[in-house]
Write an enzyme that holds these catalytic residues in place. Sequence first.
Site, short mmCIF file in Angstrom:
data_model
loop_
_atom_site.label_atom_id
_atom_site.label_comp_id
_atom_site.label_asym_id
_atom_site.label_seq_id
_atom_site.Cartn_x
_atom_site.Cartn_y
_atom_site.Cartn_z
N GLY A 30 0.87 -1.35 -0.01
CA GLY A 30 -0.31 -0.28 -0.21
C GLY A 30 1.07 0.93 0.03
N GLY A 35 -0.11 8.80 0.92
CA GLY A 35 -0.71 7.61 1.81
C GLY A 35 0.60 7.14 2.71
N GLY A 37 1.57 4.68 3.80
CA GLY A 37 2.58 3.93 3.09
C GLY A 37 4.00 4.14 2.51
N ASP A 84 -2.44 -7.14 -5.11
CA ASP A 84 -3.56 -6.71 -5.30
C ASP A 84 -3.96 -8.36 -4.55
OD1 ASP A 84 -6.12 -6.65 -5.36
OD2 ASP A 84 -6.49 -7.02 -7.33
N LEU A 85 -4.19 -7.44 -3.32
CA LEU A 85 -4.86 -8.06 -2.08
C LEU A 85 -6.04 -8.72 -2.07
CD1 LEU A 85 -3.68 -5.64 0.30
CD2 LEU A 85 -2.47 -7.96 0.16
N ASN A 111 0.48 -2.38 5.06
CA ASN A 111 0.01 -1.34 5.51
C ASN A 111 -0.99 -1.58 4.96
OD1 ASN A 111 -0.06 1.55 5.95
ND2 ASN A 111 0.04 1.30 3.43
N THR A 132 -9.31 -7.13 2.07
CA THR A 132 -7.75 -6.70 1.27
C THR A 132 -7.18 -6.38 3.16
OG1 THR A 132 -9.45 -5.48 -0.30
CG2 THR A 132 -7.73 -3.83 0.32
N TYR A 183 -24.37 -5.70 6.20
CA TYR A 183 -24.15 -5.47 5.97
C TYR A 183 -23.36 -3.79 6.17
CZ TYR A 183 -19.41 -3.46 4.33
OH TYR A 183 -18.21 -2.60 3.63
#
Length: 324
Positions: A30, A35, A37, A84-85, A111, A132, A183
């Site tokens: 990340g 950001g 990270g 790509d998590l 991160n 993610t 949700y």
Amino acid sequence: MSSYSSQTSAEQVAQDCQNAIANKTVLVTGVSPGGLGAEFAKVIAIHGPSLLILASRDIAKAQQTAQEIADIAPGVPTRLLELDLRSQAQVRIAAKEVLTYKEDIDVLVNNAGVMASPFSLTDDGIESQFATNHVGHFLFTNLIMEKLVIPGKSCRIVNVSSNGHLLSPVRFHDWNFDEGRNYDPWLAYGQSKSANMLFSVSLAQKLGSKGLVSVSLHPGTINTNLARGDWNEMFESLAKWFTVLGYFRGGQREITWKSMSQGVATHVFAAFHPSISASENNGSFVQDCAVVKPEEVRSWARDLIEAERLWKLTEDIVGEAFEY
């Protein structure tokens, strides 16, 4: 060691930890510009790590961060990794690539994350925040473990959590929110952040004797690009949950903000500070550049039984067991 606080800058902590940063290979997930990270990587770059591996699902953004690092620390090599998590298949491809590196990894900072996003399922059928923030990192970390745990040396794995873990434990009976029917974006965020903390607890338990140190952290509330929606609307719903759950009372609505540097200070502390080791504070939760006392951490985010349940659940979700 100087005494740190919520106001401590990342630059100060990095200065204090410069010997620990020098010559280390560090992988950060990340790393989009702006950001935490990316900021973490830039702050430690000036203290001479041997390699910074920047993992992102958007290689163009990682490239931008690599360029910013080159501008401030031209001698520090960077390497980009597409990760790509949200996709277990792609996480496996990324992990395979890491296993071909000639270097071992000294510090892994998990991160990357999303916050309070609208309901969606990944291609693997997992609620996207859980996928993610937790599942992707769990799978990636375990698949590259042989690059981290090397006989005779220690390594660190930092899982970036949040005080959002206060909102929800891991919902073992309904971790997918009944495919969206139950949700709530904040409860889903809370679940994923509790999972980050339990993951560090498990890593410390399972691999602490082999020199692995793992902690989780809350960086503080920082105005990054993490929140994608209308922040005022999101804040309203967050304040409502904090009030309902008893963290706010008597009309309190204040959330204390930090600057980017103050937020990343805790990343640097968690990744390098000598007060954290395999024998001391392993598996703990860190905030404001200090280890939080266990009694001040929600039981659902530090309990060994919950941690083991989560480990088994996640193994089921990724279809692979990791025995240590």
